[in-house]
Design a protein around this motif. Structure first.
Motif, PDB file in Angstrom:
ATOM      1  N   GLN A  59     -23.167  92.210  66.575  1.00  0.00           N
ATOM      2  CA  GLN A  59     -23.892  91.673  67.664  1.00  0.00           C
ATOM      3  C   GLN A  59     -25.514  91.411  67.210  1.00  0.00           C
ATOM      4  O   GLN A  59     -26.014  92.366  66.713  1.00  0.00           O
ATOM      5  CB  GLN A  59     -24.073  92.612  68.854  1.00  0.00           C
ATOM      6  N   ALA A  60     -25.872  90.309  67.684  1.00  0.00           N
ATOM      7  CA  ALA A  60     -27.286  90.093  67.702  1.00  0.00           C
ATOM      8  C   ALA A  60     -27.882  90.008  68.988  1.00  0.00           C
ATOM      9  O   ALA A  60     -27.539  88.866  69.797  1.00  0.00           O
ATOM     10  CB  ALA A  60     -27.491  88.676  67.034  1.00  0.00           C
ATOM     11  N   THR A  61     -28.796  91.047  69.411  1.00  0.00           N
ATOM     12  CA  THR A  61     -29.380  90.784  70.768  1.00  0.00           C
ATOM     13  C   THR A  61     -31.053  90.652  70.830  1.00  0.00           C
ATOM     14  O   THR A  61     -31.518  91.252  69.698  1.00  0.00           O
ATOM     15  CB  THR A  61     -29.240  92.461  71.031  1.00  0.00           C
ATOM     16  N   ARG A  62     -31.356  90.093  71.556  1.00  0.00           N
ATOM     17  CA  ARG A  62     -32.783  89.568  71.527  1.00  0.00           C
ATOM     18  C   ARG A  62     -33.591  90.800  71.915  1.00  0.00           C
ATOM     19  O   ARG A  62     -33.274  91.699  72.562  1.00  0.00           O
ATOM     20  CB  ARG A  62     -33.073  88.582  72.645  1.00  0.00           C
TER      21      ARG A  62
ATOM     22  N   ASP B 250     -27.181  98.924  62.003  1.00  0.00           N
ATOM     23  CA  ASP B 250     -27.547  99.715  63.054  1.00  0.00           C
ATOM     24  C   ASP B 250     -29.051  99.323  63.681  1.00  0.00           C
ATOM     25  O   ASP B 250     -29.822 100.195  63.298  1.00  0.00           O
ATOM     26  CB  ASP B 250     -27.525 101.458  62.676  1.00  0.00           C
ATOM     27  N   ASN B 251     -28.942  98.630  64.612  1.00  0.00           N
ATOM     28  CA  ASN B 251     -30.309  98.060  65.316  1.00  0.00           C
ATOM     29  C   ASN B 251     -30.897  97.665  64.422  1.00  0.00           C
ATOM     30  O   ASN B 251     -32.313  98.015  64.252  1.00  0.00           O
ATOM     31  CB  ASN B 251     -30.912  99.242  65.984  1.00  0.00           C
ATOM     32  N   VAL B 252     -30.804  96.752  63.266  1.00  0.00           N
ATOM     33  CA  VAL B 252     -31.464  96.240  62.216  1.00  0.00           C
ATOM     34  C   VAL B 252     -32.325  95.319  63.037  1.00  0.00           C
ATOM     35  O   VAL B 252     -31.954  94.088  63.286  1.00  0.00           O
ATOM     36  CB  VAL B 252     -30.774  95.696  61.018  1.00  0.00           C
TER      37      VAL B 252
ATOM     38  N   ALA C 106     -24.335  84.837  71.052  1.00  0.00           N
ATOM     39  CA  ALA C 106     -23.902  84.857  72.665  1.00  0.00           C
ATOM     40  C   ALA C 106     -22.200  84.585  72.610  1.00  0.00           C
ATOM     41  O   ALA C 106     -21.637  84.457  71.487  1.00  0.00           O
ATOM     42  CB  ALA C 106     -24.605  83.495  73.045  1.00  0.00           C
ATOM     43  N   GLY C 107     -21.743  84.680  73.719  1.00  0.00           N
ATOM     44  CA  GLY C 107     -20.438  84.188  73.841  1.00  0.00           C
ATOM     45  C   GLY C 107     -19.490  85.619  73.289  1.00  0.00           C
ATOM     46  O   GLY C 107     -20.168  86.719  73.145  1.00  0.00           O
ATOM     47  N   SER C 108     -18.247  85.285  73.042  1.00  0.00           N
ATOM     48  CA  SER C 108     -17.398  86.625  72.315  1.00  0.00           C
ATOM     49  C   SER C 108     -16.509  85.993  71.339  1.00  0.00           C
ATOM     50  O   SER C 108     -16.331  84.614  71.114  1.00  0.00           O
ATOM     51  CB  SER C 108     -16.658  87.062  73.582  1.00  0.00           C
ATOM     52  N   ALA C 109     -15.877  87.019  70.782  1.00  0.00           N
ATOM     53  CA  ALA C 109     -14.967  86.587  69.449  1.00  0.00           C
ATOM     54  C   ALA C 109     -14.332  85.532  69.809  1.00  0.00           C
ATOM     55  O   ALA C 109     -13.604  85.597  70.965  1.00  0.00           O
ATOM     56  CB  ALA C 109     -14.334  87.945  69.206  1.00  0.00           C
TER      57      ALA C 109
ATOM     58  N   GLY D 225     -37.645  88.567  68.383  1.00  0.00           N
ATOM     59  CA  GLY D 225     -36.602  88.444  67.361  1.00  0.00           C
ATOM     60  C   GLY D 225     -35.359  89.013  67.901  1.00  0.00           C
ATOM     61  O   GLY D 225     -34.990  88.824  68.965  1.00  0.00           O
ATOM     62  N   PHE D 226     -34.454  89.610  66.963  1.00  0.00           N
ATOM     63  CA  PHE D 226     -33.328  90.252  67.210  1.00  0.00           C
ATOM     64  C   PHE D 226     -33.148  91.534  66.642  1.00  0.00           C
ATOM     65  O   PHE D 226     -33.668  91.752  65.763  1.00  0.00           O
ATOM     66  CB  PHE D 226     -32.026  89.192  66.810  1.00  0.00           C
ATOM     67  N   LYS D 227     -31.926  92.173  67.395  1.00  0.00           N
ATOM     68  CA  LYS D 227     -31.699  93.671  66.333  1.00  0.00           C
ATOM     69  C   LYS D 227     -30.063  93.218  66.367  1.00  0.00           C
ATOM     70  O   LYS D 227     -29.354  92.853  66.965  1.00  0.00           O
ATOM     71  CB  LYS D 227     -31.772  94.699  67.585  1.00  0.00           C
ATOM     72  N   LEU D 228     -29.717  93.698  65.048  1.00  0.00           N
ATOM     73  CA  LEU D 228     -28.307  93.230  64.644  1.00  0.00           C
ATOM     74  C   LEU D 228     -27.615  94.677  64.516  1.00  0.00           C
ATOM     75  O   LEU D 228     -28.198  95.618  63.998  1.00  0.00           O
ATOM     76  CB  LEU D 228     -28.215  92.714  63.369  1.00  0.00           C
ATOM     77  N   SER D 229     -26.431  94.891  64.942  1.00  0.00           N
ATOM     78  CA  SER D 229     -25.580  95.813  65.124  1.00  0.00           C
ATOM     79  C   SER D 229     -24.105  95.460  64.890  1.00  0.00           C
ATOM     80  O   SER D 229     -23.470  94.647  65.438  1.00  0.00           O
ATOM     81  CB  SER D 229     -25.749  96.779  66.481  1.00  0.00           C
TER      82      SER D 229
END
Lengths: 394, 379
Positions: free
Chosen positions: B141-144, B214-216, B174-177, B148-152
């Motif tokens: 997941q990339a969350t704004r 983990d929230n990178v 965005a969207g789903s798998a 920038g973004f946080k990757l988990s």
């Protein structure tokens, strides 16, 4: 490169203007193939027009020299013409064993006089040839053939029998392997000779096959008189010519699956087994068989293209046509097994108009000969093992 | 374009073959394995690769590379396949160089590409998450957050991820798998907070990594290409990787086959060379034919990648599917025809079998690509 692009553009425009719409549809029956010959008949006006235009252009055999009625195209140009014809689904205007088998052998081994006599009649579709190779006791072991040619002044007198002679009953001339020296070792006493099928003493008898058709004949020679000047290459060295011609025959047979391909297999299967909302066939195993087949088919097409390019670059192995023959024929058999499976019970009708006289099951049965004619699959693998891999043993 | 190598390409092959067979025969991989080397490849050899211009083969001229194409990359991969040389070439010089050249901003290209070309930067592409290659199913997941973004999430089978100085990560913004839209590629520093790399030594004595995010935090400069529209870029890069691995499998298959044919001529039983037995002759001939047909399909795909992007996807699916089945057959026949010797660690054949298995899984196995072909054709 610029010249080739120009050639491509001109070729495309010419084909667009000259290839009748009817000649761009997939072939559906034997009558769709034009073989030429003294008794040739066109199945439609479009077939005649297409043949005549291509003949006049020299494109019935685009890569032969112009002086023999060919198009004089080099390898790259011929490839472009093939690609452009394929792009619009254009049919071959003329099919013949003169083009695919005898011609290459004459170009390599024939005298100038023989070339001038025979090649233009092949490109113009005037003479239809057949191949006198196999005999009842000389199949895979072709070199053990026993048809005899005995000298009599300037002529040979030929006696014997051939079998599996494709379309001998329609052919005007035959290229034939005969034994001219019975005392020599079996590969050494053979000559390659040409003669007219209307010669006194030649007779043919069609053989009924499992498809219900009779494309092959038994051919009998009873004291047939043939001038010695009709030998191609050196007397008693006919095996060299025979082998060279076989390479071309095998290349032709390996490409048989590419011709007359109609609708894509996936669509044919969808008609009978149905598909889900995404268009995926409702028969996962059949879908998988088709997809695996199409992967191999695309790879074979690349290999065929590469084989031509390698030959042009002088890098090909002379026995490689055996490799292509093996793979192409086994693949074509697979195509028809899939077609039969995809068709289900609809592919089983033998006589109805609905089934065009059982066209599909008859074609399916015909393909079983692919891995036998021109050398069996087992013979091909043996040739690859010995001549390319250099594995030991007889 | 003729389906044969040009003179320049043949020269490239000869020089790659000369270097690789000299400096990195199978014994090189064996030595690294036996020493339990945690890098898994020779950095010295990588420097030589850079000096010879191989590491920057796909890097454009203006960034210090050779600006060559996929056919040339495939040529080097085929030679790598012959000796199983462990090398950052695939991850860094093929995948990362392609991703940056195709999707990078001018600043990103200027920052990274020259270092790939000179051999000073190692990179890795982080795609897979589950047991099988399914890029569309990407869930990481990339969350704004801020600008920038946080990757988990988790990544697995990140080739050379254990030594990478730069990670290229596919994430869902965005969207789903399963959705094509909503994928974004990020450039991530492996030393970033919240990122944990575990080296995974694989069956083939090559290395990959499992990576936990983990929230990178990644700032906006770390986006490679367009936000949410990364799938096209990713597919383009993966197809180059697939073509490259298919080439490696051609080299691997050809080498196993050559060694096997030699053995058939040398090994004697029942008073004759076993290569005299028709049962083996025909199988050897079939394998030869399979390899030659696959070789043509792979060259076709590499040429398409360089010249005809429209047809490349289908050609690559054919190439990777064929190369997988051919290599699988080649290594199995290789072991079988070597008899008991083929089962020993002392003989090299086993190394080829192990590498072939890994190459099958890399960027989609034969089943995956055969399915792609069918779907592409609408059945």
């Amino acid at each position: 490169m610029a010249d080739l692009e120009k050639f491509r553009a001109e070729t495309r425009a010419w084909l667009e203007q000259n290839c009748p719409a009817e000649m761009r549809k997939p072939m559906t029956s034997d009558g769709d193939t034009f073989w030429g010959g003294r008794n040739a008949k066109f199945s439609s006006d479009a077939q005649r027009v297409w043949f005549e235009r291509m003949r006049d252009k020299g494109w019935t055999v685009p890569h032969w020299p112009k002086e023999y009625g060919g198009g004089g195209l080099d390898g790259e140009e011929a490839k472009i013409l093939r690609q452009e014809m394929a792009a619009i689904g254009a049919r071959q205007p003329l099919t013949s064993f003169g083009i695919s088998m005898l011609g290459p052998a004459l170009l390599k081994y024939g005298t100038e006089e023989q070339k001038r006599e025979h090649l233009p009649k092949i490109t113009a579709g005037l003479i239809r040839w057949c191949q006198g190779y196999s005999e009842p006791n000389a199949g895979s072991d072709l070199a053990s053939l026993q048809t005899r040619a005995v000298g009599d002044g300037d002529d040979y007198i030929i006696n014997g029998q051939k079998i599996w002679t494709s379309y001998a009953n329609y052919a005007d001339w035959i290229f034939c392997l005969v034994r001219t020296d019975p005392a020599a070792k079996k590969h050494d006493g053979i000559s390659f000779i040409l003669f007219d099928m209307t010669s006194k003493g030649v007779s043919t008898k069609p053989i009924l096959l499992i498809s219900g058709y009779s494309p092959f004949c038994e051919t009998f020679f009873d004291n047939v008189r043939v001038p010695k000047s009709h030998v191609v290459g050196t007397v008693n060295r006919g095996w060299d010519v025979a082998k060279y011609l076989l390479q071309h025959e095998r290349a032709m047979i390996s490409g048989m699956g590419e011709r007359g391909v109609g609708r894509p297999l996936g669509q044919i299967a969808a008609d009978s087994v149905g598909a889900d909302a995404q268009g995926r066939l409702d028969d996962a195993q059949l879908r998988s068989q088709i997809a695996n087949f199409e992967v191999d088919e695309a790879a074979l097409a690349a290999a065929a293209e590469r084989a031509v390019d390698l030959a042009k670059a002088g890098q090909s192995h002379p026995a490689f046509s055996s490799a292509m023959k093996y793979y192409g024929t086994e693949l074509n058999k697979r195509r028809y097994e899939i077609l039969m499976s995809a068709g289900g019970i609809d592919a089983l009708e033998w006589e109805s108009d609905r089934s065009r006289g059982g066209a599909r099951p008859r074609a399916w049965l015909r393909t079983k000969a692919n891995s036998i004619e021109g050398g069996t699959s087992e013979v091909m693998l043996g040739i690859v093992a010995k001549r390319i891999l250099d594995l030991p043993g007889a | 374009m003729a389906l044969v190598l040009t003179e320049e390409q043949s020269m490239l092959r000869d020089s790659a073959r000369g270097l690789i067979s000299d400096k990195a025969p199978v014994a090189h991989l064996r030595g690294l394995r036996d020493a339990k080397d945690t890098t898994g490849f020779s950095r010295e050899l990588w420097t030589t690769f850079a000096e010879m211009g191989f590491s920057g083969l796909l890097v454009p001229d203006q960034f210090g590379g050779s600006g060559l194409g996929c056919v040339e990359a495939g040529i080097v991969m085929e030679e790598i396949g012959r000796t199983l040389m462990p090398s950052p070439f695939l991850a860094t010089s093929v995948l990362a160089a392609s991703a940056l050249s195709r999707g990078g901003s001018e600043a990103q290209k200027a920052q990274h590409l020259p270092k790939i070309a000179d051999g000073s930067l190692l990179a890795a592409l982080a795609i897979d998450e589950g047991a099988k290659h399914r890029p569309l199913q990407t869930k990481l997941q990339a969350t704004r957050a801020g600008n920038g973004f946080k990757l988990s999430g988790d990544k697995a089978f990140v080739v050379d991820g254990h030594t990478a100085d730069l990670l290229i990560v596919a994430a869902r913004s965005a969207g789903s798998a399963g959705d094509k839209n909503g994928l974004t590629l990020f450039l991530v520093d492996p030393k970033a907070k919240g990122l944990a790399v575990e080296r995974t030594a694989m069956v083939d004595s090559h290395n990959a990594a499992r990576i936990v995010f983990d929230n990178v935090e990644v700032n906006a400069d770390g986006v490679l290409g367009e936000v949410d529209q990364g799938f096209g870029l990713l597919e383009g890069v993966l197809n180059i990787g697939r073509g490259a691995v298919a080439s490696e499998m051609v080299g691997l298959s050809d080498e196993v086959f050559g060694r096997t044919v030699t053995y058939l001529k040398e090994r004697k039983q029942f008073g004759k060379a076993i290569g005299e037995f028709q049962a083996l002759q025909h199988r050897a001939a079939q394998l030869y034919i399979d390899i030659e047909i696959t070789r043509a399909a792979v060259l076709k795909a590499l040429q398409a990648l360089d010249t005809d992007a429209e047809k490349a996807a289908t050609a690559v699916a054919v190439a990777k599917a064929r190369a997988g089945t051919t290599a699988t057959l080649a290594v199995q026949e290789g072991v079988q025809m070597h008899g008991g010797m083929g089962m020993t660690d002392q003989f090299d054949i086993g190394f080829f079998m192990k590498r072939a298995r890994v190459c099958q899984e890399l960027f989609g196995d034969s089943n995956f690509h055969t399915d792609q072909l069918a779907s592409g054709k609408g059945y």
